[in-house]
Design an enzyme around this catalytic site. Structure first.
Site, PDB file in Angstrom:
ATOM      1  N   VAL A  44       0.840  -1.209   0.000  1.00  0.00           N
ATOM      2  CA  VAL A  44       0.000   0.000   0.000  1.00  0.00           C
ATOM      3  C   VAL A  44       0.867   1.249   0.000  1.00  0.00           C
ATOM      4  CG1 VAL A  44      -1.752   1.295   1.273  1.00  0.00           C
ATOM      5  CG2 VAL A  44      -1.907  -1.197   1.151  1.00  0.00           C
ATOM      6  N   PRO A  92      10.692  -0.213   8.985  1.00  0.00           N
ATOM      7  CA  PRO A  92      11.840  -1.117   9.119  1.00  0.00           C
ATOM      8  C   PRO A  92      12.215  -1.699   7.760  1.00  0.00           C
ATOM      9  CG  PRO A  92      10.103  -1.647  10.716  1.00  0.00           C
ATOM     10  CD  PRO A  92       9.528  -0.656   9.762  1.00  0.00           C
ATOM     11  N   GLY A 129      10.795  -5.063   6.084  1.00  0.00           N
ATOM     12  CA  GLY A 129       9.414  -5.208   5.598  1.00  0.00           C
ATOM     13  C   GLY A 129       9.129  -4.425   4.325  1.00  0.00           C
ATOM     14  N   ASP A 168      -7.191   1.385   5.713  1.00  0.00           N
ATOM     15  CA  ASP A 168      -8.095   0.348   6.236  1.00  0.00           C
ATOM     16  C   ASP A 168      -8.849   0.712   7.505  1.00  0.00           C
ATOM     17  OD1 ASP A 168      -7.875  -1.513   4.247  1.00  0.00           O
ATOM     18  OD2 ASP A 168      -6.144  -2.519   5.118  1.00  0.00           O
TER      19      ASP A 168
END
Lengths: 290, 290
Positions: free
Chosen positions: A34, A54, A57, A119
């Protein structure tokens, strides 16, 4: 004013806006799928980005943007708190941690920084929609949260119905407006209204493809001949559309079907031994018509 | 990931947003033509409005909104200063006084309130574009200041290419999503992904007109048969499209042209005395074909 205008608008919508980010700094928290989309949209709006996520990821595309855009300042860590919001004009978060997402949102509201938390609709000051970009043209399709997938399908449909050279036409109109403002300067008032009206007439009287074909010379010509006399001349012959070649799909289909009909008809008759020559028949039909 | 994705986005754009105003308060300064348009957009987004404008300059439509909407608090005066910004979430001004416009903008920036000053781009945190509203569907067309008139022309074009019942289809998909969330609750994670995927398949496999024809009964049926087995069944016969009647314009035109071709061809032959009967000929052509 018609009766239709007098109806109060139906609620339930959003206020669609083109937010200006030139020279502004946007904080993006999270580096996944996203986020990479958010980075793309924000870079297109000429913003600077502070990205906090981080490294392990990071989405491949996010890493690519970090490595290749000088506008991104990257921090390999998680969101730290208040101090990360200093000098920030907008915050976009896309992390899996719902608790932290809500905490970031609360801090943003405290500092009056517009925020979007992916979300979690109640933590959003604004939503994103499906977007089309074609040069200076931007289109957003929003279903107000009802069907993101449908917005995407509509996006494809709208893309297909946009005129081919629409971006070039818009660019040229922008350049023409700039030239006109140089020729007839002044903010607002009578001159502003006259400029607006003249530009509007150009856009209405000229075809989009003709606007797309404008070059520096033809713009100067248009301004010289048109603006001085406050009229809008027809496009010069060399950039006028060949209207005949602009035949619509339906017309073309009719013509094709028509000739196939003639051909088949004579072919069948010929096959029945009723008439001798296929091409003579087509010729006779055409002669009878024209 | 294609090479295309790896390109850095071209700058010069805006960030298109669907701003959420439900329960928020918007200050509109000025009551003329432009303001009446702003009021309309803001009411559609469920905001409360504080309107500051001397009564004698009110546009007819602005007056109409003041008289008919309970969401508008009207003050018959000019902007007074800081105190008018208390409790305000967004400011839109459309007054002729450039000096006052800039002063209002400066105050808004000081208080970190998003602001749009009509006709003065540098005093705008955001621009408006041409907008389409069709129930839950909203579309904005922005030329990034290059050609507002062209944005309007494109708006008409896009409106024409939208499927007729698109609003109904979007509403139904929204209702179906709500029902699905009741049946399979939970925020994010695996269940969220599965719900999203299933909804996406429904939107792809069903025609828009079929989605528009969904009613309560067929939604329950779809969820019962489809969601439980994680498959998406075909639409029930009663809401399935009659595909034959859905023939495209081009196909129809080809067919019409085809028969006209046959008819003309035989008519000409008949006229030349070569073959006796017009209808017999058409019949023979058709028999040879099918």
């Amino acid at each position: 004013m018609t009766d239709f205008d007098l109806e109060l608008p139906t609620g339930g919508g959003s206020l669609l806006l083109a937010w200006q980010l030139k020279g502004k700094r946007v904080l993006i928290v999270g580096g996944g799928d996203v986020s990479s989309g958010r980075i793309k949209s924000v870079l297109a709006a000429d913003a600077f980005i502070t990205l906090i996520a981080p490294r392990d990821g990071l989405h491949r595309l996010t890493r690519h943007y970090i490595d290749n855009s000088a506008r991104i300042t990257y921090h390999d860590r998680t969101f730290a708190g208040d101090e990360d919001l200093v000098g920030i004009d907008m915050v976009l978060t896309a992390i899996d941690d719902v608790e932290w997402s809500r905490r970031i949102c609360a801090l943003c509201r405290e500092h009056r920084i517009p925020v979007n938390v992916a979300d979690i609709p109640p933590s959003c000051d604004f939503y994103f929609g499906s977007q089309i970009r074609k040069g200076p043209l931007q289109i957003m399709i929003s279903t107000n949260g009802n069907g993101p997938k449908l917005a995407n399908l509509l996006k494809t449909r709208i893309e297909q119905c946009l005129p081919e050279k629409v971006d070039r036409a818009i660019e040229n109109v922008g350049i023409l407006r700039g030239k006109l403002r140089q020729r007839a300067p002044g903010v607002g008032g009578e001159i502003g209204k006259r400029r607006m009206q003249w530009m509007s007439t150009v856009c209405t009287n000229w075809e989009l493809d003709e606007l797309a074909a404008l070059d520096d010379e033809s713009m100067e010509e248009l301004l010289l001949v048109g603006w001085e006399r406050l009229s809008v001349p027809k496009p010069p012959r060399r950039i006028q559309l060949n209207k005949a070649s602009n035949m619509s799909d339906a017309t073309l289909a009719t013509v094709v079907g028509f000739f196939v009909g003639i051909a088949l008809s004579t072919a069948v008759l010929w096959n029945q031994g009723i008439y001798g020559n296929f091409f003579t028949n087509i010729f006779m039909v055409l002669r009878a018509l024209f």
